[in-house]
Design a protein around this motif. Structure first.
Motif, PDB file in Angstrom:
ATOM      1  N   TYR A  99       0.850  -1.198   0.000  1.00 55.60           N
ATOM      2  CA  TYR A  99       0.000   0.000   0.000  1.00 55.60           C
ATOM      3  C   TYR A  99       0.880   1.240   0.000  1.00 55.60           C
ATOM      4  O   TYR A  99       2.015   1.222   0.489  1.00 55.60           O
ATOM      5  CB  TYR A  99      -1.001   0.003   1.161  1.00 55.60           C
ATOM      6  N   ASP A 100       0.326   2.321  -0.564  1.00 51.21           N
ATOM      7  CA  ASP A 100       1.081   3.570  -0.690  1.00 51.21           C
ATOM      8  C   ASP A 100       0.477   4.627   0.215  1.00 51.21           C
ATOM      9  O   ASP A 100      -0.744   4.708   0.367  1.00 51.21           O
ATOM     10  CB  ASP A 100       1.022   4.077  -2.138  1.00 51.21           C
ATOM     11  N   GLN A 101       1.339   5.461   0.782  1.00 47.60           N
ATOM     12  CA  GLN A 101       0.873   6.539   1.666  1.00 47.60           C
ATOM     13  C   GLN A 101       1.653   7.794   1.337  1.00 47.60           C
ATOM     14  O   GLN A 101       2.887   7.726   1.158  1.00 47.60           O
ATOM     15  CB  GLN A 101       1.205   6.188   3.117  1.00 47.60           C
ATOM     16  N   ALA A 102       0.950   8.923   1.298  1.00 49.13           N
ATOM     17  CA  ALA A 102       1.656  10.196   1.100  1.00 49.13           C
ATOM     18  C   ALA A 102       2.347  10.562   2.401  1.00 49.13           C
ATOM     19  O   ALA A 102       1.764  10.443   3.480  1.00 49.13           O
ATOM     20  CB  ALA A 102       0.656  11.264   0.698  1.00 49.13           C
ATOM     21  N   LYS A 103       3.600  10.978   2.274  1.00 49.97           N
ATOM     22  CA  LYS A 103       4.365  11.457   3.447  1.00 49.97           C
ATOM     23  C   LYS A 103       4.970  12.791   3.032  1.00 49.97           C
ATOM     24  O   LYS A 103       6.017  12.817   2.371  1.00 49.97           O
ATOM     25  CB  LYS A 103       5.484  10.463   3.806  1.00 49.97           C
ATOM     26  N   GLY A 104       4.280  13.910   3.338  1.00 50.62           N
ATOM     27  CA  GLY A 104       4.743  15.216   2.872  1.00 50.62           C
ATOM     28  C   GLY A 104       4.679  15.256   1.359  1.00 50.62           C
ATOM     29  O   GLY A 104       3.659  14.889   0.758  1.00 50.62           O
ATOM     30  N   ASP A 105       5.799  15.614   0.720  1.00 50.36           N
ATOM     31  CA  ASP A 105       5.795  15.651  -0.744  1.00 50.36           C
ATOM     32  C   ASP A 105       6.304  14.336  -1.335  1.00 50.36           C
ATOM     33  O   ASP A 105       6.641  14.253  -2.507  1.00 50.36           O
ATOM     34  CB  ASP A 105       6.638  16.845  -1.242  1.00 50.36           C
ATOM     35  N   LYS A 106       6.356  13.326  -0.518  1.00 49.38           N
ATOM     36  CA  LYS A 106       6.824  12.017  -1.010  1.00 49.38           C
ATOM     37  C   LYS A 106       5.703  10.981  -0.878  1.00 49.38           C
ATOM     38  O   LYS A 106       4.723  11.198  -0.174  1.00 49.38           O
ATOM     39  CB  LYS A 106       8.014  11.529  -0.182  1.00 49.38           C
ATOM     40  N   VAL A 107       5.922   9.869  -1.557  1.00 51.82           N
ATOM     41  CA  VAL A 107       4.995   8.741  -1.392  1.00 51.82           C
ATOM     42  C   VAL A 107       5.824   7.540  -0.948  1.00 51.82           C
ATOM     43  O   VAL A 107       6.901   7.279  -1.488  1.00 51.82           O
ATOM     44  CB  VAL A 107       4.241   8.425  -2.703  1.00 51.82           C
ATOM     45  N   GLU A 108       5.285   6.837   0.027  1.00 52.50           N
ATOM     46  CA  GLU A 108       6.022   5.704   0.590  1.00 52.50           C
ATOM     47  C   GLU A 108       5.225   4.431   0.336  1.00 52.50           C
ATOM     48  O   GLU A 108       4.004   4.426   0.506  1.00 52.50           O
ATOM     49  CB  GLU A 108       6.133   5.963   2.090  1.00 52.50           C
ATOM     50  N   ARG A 109       5.905   3.396  -0.070  1.00 47.79           N
ATOM     51  CA  ARG A 109       5.233   2.100  -0.292  1.00 47.79           C
ATOM     52  C   ARG A 109       5.638   1.128   0.817  1.00 47.79           C
ATOM     53  O   ARG A 109       6.831   0.966   1.096  1.00 47.79           O
ATOM     54  CB  ARG A 109       5.610   1.536  -1.656  1.00 47.79           C
ATOM     55  N   THR A 110       4.629   0.487   1.399  1.00 48.64           N
ATOM     56  CA  THR A 110       4.873  -0.440   2.507  1.00 48.64           C
ATOM     57  C   THR A 110       4.365  -1.830   2.132  1.00 48.64           C
ATOM     58  O   THR A 110       3.339  -1.962   1.464  1.00 48.64           O
ATOM     59  CB  THR A 110       4.137   0.051   3.772  1.00 48.64           C
ATOM     60  N   ARG A 111       5.105  -2.823   2.584  1.00 47.71           N
ATOM     61  CA  ARG A 111       4.673  -4.211   2.369  1.00 47.71           C
ATOM     62  C   ARG A 111       4.297  -4.819   3.723  1.00 47.71           C
ATOM     63  O   ARG A 111       5.052  -4.703   4.684  1.00 47.71           O
ATOM     64  CB  ARG A 111       5.828  -5.017   1.760  1.00 47.71           C
ATOM     65  N   VAL A 112       3.130  -5.425   3.771  1.00 47.99           N
ATOM     66  CA  VAL A 112       2.707  -6.127   4.997  1.00 47.99           C
ATOM     67  C   VAL A 112       2.279  -7.548   4.628  1.00 47.99           C
ATOM     68  O   VAL A 112       1.884  -7.809   3.493  1.00 47.99           O
ATOM     69  CB  VAL A 112       1.518  -5.423   5.713  1.00 47.99           C
ATOM     70  N   TRP A 113       2.376  -8.439   5.582  1.00 44.88           N
ATOM     71  CA  TRP A 113       1.921  -9.809   5.325  1.00 44.88           C
ATOM     72  C   TRP A 113       0.429  -9.810   5.003  1.00 44.88           C
ATOM     73  O   TRP A 113      -0.352  -9.060   5.603  1.00 44.88           O
ATOM     74  CB  TRP A 113       2.110 -10.680   6.569  1.00 44.88           C
ATOM     75  N   ASP A 114       0.067 -10.670   4.097  1.00 42.40           N
ATOM     76  CA  ASP A 114      -1.338 -10.887   3.774  1.00 42.40           C
ATOM     77  C   ASP A 114      -1.614 -12.377   3.979  1.00 42.40           C
ATOM     78  O   ASP A 114      -0.682 -13.154   4.191  1.00 42.40           O
ATOM     79  CB  ASP A 114      -1.602 -10.461   2.319  1.00 42.40           C
ATOM     80  N   ALA A 115      -2.859 -12.781   3.907  1.00 44.57           N
ATOM     81  CA  ALA A 115      -3.181 -14.196   4.097  1.00 44.57           C
ATOM     82  C   ALA A 115      -4.432 -14.531   3.300  1.00 44.57           C
ATOM     83  O   ALA A 115      -5.393 -13.763   3.289  1.00 44.57           O
ATOM     84  CB  ALA A 115      -3.408 -14.475   5.585  1.00 44.57           C
ATOM     85  N   CYS A 116      -4.386 -15.681   2.641  1.00 43.54           N
ATOM     86  CA  CYS A 116      -5.446 -16.015   1.684  1.00 43.54           C
ATOM     87  C   CYS A 116      -6.790 -16.293   2.350  1.00 43.54           C
ATOM     88  O   CYS A 116      -7.798 -16.433   1.662  1.00 43.54           O
ATOM     89  CB  CYS A 116      -5.028 -17.185   0.809  1.00 43.54           C
ATOM     90  N   TYR A 117      -6.838 -16.404   3.684  1.00 49.01           N
ATOM     91  CA  TYR A 117      -8.130 -16.605   4.333  1.00 49.01           C
ATOM     92  C   TYR A 117      -8.849 -15.281   4.604  1.00 49.01           C
ATOM     93  O   TYR A 117      -9.996 -15.273   5.048  1.00 49.01           O
ATOM     94  CB  TYR A 117      -7.966 -17.377   5.652  1.00 49.01           C
TER      95      TYR A 117
END
Ligand code: SF4
Ligand code: SF4
Ligand code: SF4
Length: 338
Positions: free
Chosen positions: A256-274
């Motif tokens: 997922y992407d989030q705006a941080k000031g004039d930048k955009v940051e992409r974060t990866r988190v665990w997901d699960a098929c259930y």
């Protein structure tokens, strides 16, 4: 490969030396279960060290594939994280390495290889340990693994009454034992280790005598639309996701992407098929809106696609999924009926 002997009274010296240049983590008995704990000489009780026990409650996965991690920045590229003190995982089990084998495929191969994963893996030292006392939850023998480690690590430790036998499997491993006054293991000690290993295999064989269907991937494919079978298998499931969060081989993630000031940051988190939103696509459609379809996905992933595409099950037989399961669903009973 060379096998050395370290008497009991010299174990702490060696561990202290290893901790000098590494973030050393070991399996410790905490209350009634085993957990990975960072070595702290001032607070170290060698009697709580759980090298002979089965795998820790948590897999080694988070050391390499973080549950939450910043993976990209825009407009500037994310710089490689500064080199930290390398991690040393002391007491990795054969089943832990199956998780690593799956993640190497997912994160190091193909067009979308992850440089952060590769860097972390390269900087991590692995020391394996035998499992002389498999528990009821263990079924590594059914998925082609052994209750001891013979490759994929730098050293392997086997606990015998009078000390540790340490087998060197890599140059990196040889450096880890340099500087200690090691004795070569005697033939008698090696015989003891081998007898322990054979006994552990025999225990697993007694506990899990019936091999998996040799055509398991095909059997799962044929059962895919048998809702009665899957509804029965999933009837006690409360969708807590414990089985997936504790699984050493699961690798799904969400970006997922989030705006941080004039930048955009992409974060990866665990997901699960259930999780209900797991397969939802941009327009809102969800091919696995019904839980049963998500329940089946886990079996497709671990016992069908893994084997068909890569030649081995994406399951290590570690038993964490049903140890953690609120519904006490033992995956062996499901795959054993296929
Ligand atoms: S499943 Fe096998 S390798 Fe894993 S802890 Fe149990 S005996 Fe050891
Ligand atoms: S599916 Fe269960 S037994 Fe297999 S690797 Fe995952 S947690 Fe371990
Ligand atoms: S741990 Fe058990 S109850 Fe929870 S989602 Fe998995 S199968 Fe269902």
């Amino acid at each position: 490969m060379t096998i050395h002997f370290l008497p009991n009274e010299r174990r702490i010296n060696w561990l202290t030396r290893l901790a000098g240049g590494h973030n050393l983590f070991l399996p410790f008995k905490v209350n009634s279960s085993v957990h990975w704990v960072r070595f702290d000489k001032g607070n170290f009780d060698i009697n709580a060290l759980a090298l002979k026990e089965i795998r820790a409650a948590e897999p080694i996965k988070p050391f390499l594939f973080s549950p939450r991690e910043r993976v990209a920045l825009f407009p500037e590229p994310l710089e490689e994280p500064a080199a930290e003190t390398p991690a040393l995982l002391f007491g990795v089990k054969g089943c832990d390495l199956r998780g690593l084998a799956v993640h190497k495929i997912m994160f190091q191969e193909g067009e979308f290889a992850d440089p952060f994963y590769s860097k972390r893996l390269k900087e991590t030292i692995l020391i394996g340990a035998d499992c002389p006392e498999p528990k009821d939850s263990c079924f590594c023998n059914l998925v082609g693994l052994k209750p001891y480690v013979v490759e994929g690590v730098d050293l392997v430790v086997s606990v015998i009454d009078e000390g540790w036998l340490v087998e060197v499997l890599s140059e990196k491993g040889a450096k880890l034992i340099a500087g200690e006054d090691w004795r070569p293991a005697s033939e008698n000690q090696i015989d003891k280790r081998n007898a322990q290993r054979q006994e552990a295999e025999a225990v697993l064989q007694r506990r899990n005598p019936k091999p998996l269907n040799p055509n398991l991937p095909q059997a799962i494919a044929e059962k895919t639309n048998d809702d009665k079978f899957w509804a029965e298998a999933a009837q006690d499931c409360v969708e807590c996701f414990g089985c997936l969060m504790t699984c050493p081989t699961c690798f799904c993630f969400l970006l997922y992407d989030q705006a941080k000031g004039d930048k955009v940051e992409r974060t990866r988190v665990w997901d699960a098929c259930y999780m209900a939103m797991y397969a939802r696509v941009g327009g809102g459609a969800n091919p696995r809106a019904k839980f049963l379809k998500r329940f089946i996905n886990r079996f497709h992933c671990k016992f069908m696609h893994g084997k068909n595409l890569h030649g081995f099950y994406f399951c290590s037989g570690c038993g964490r999924c049903f140890t953690a399961c609120m519904g006490k669903i033992d995956i062996r009973n499901i795959i054993g009926r296929l």
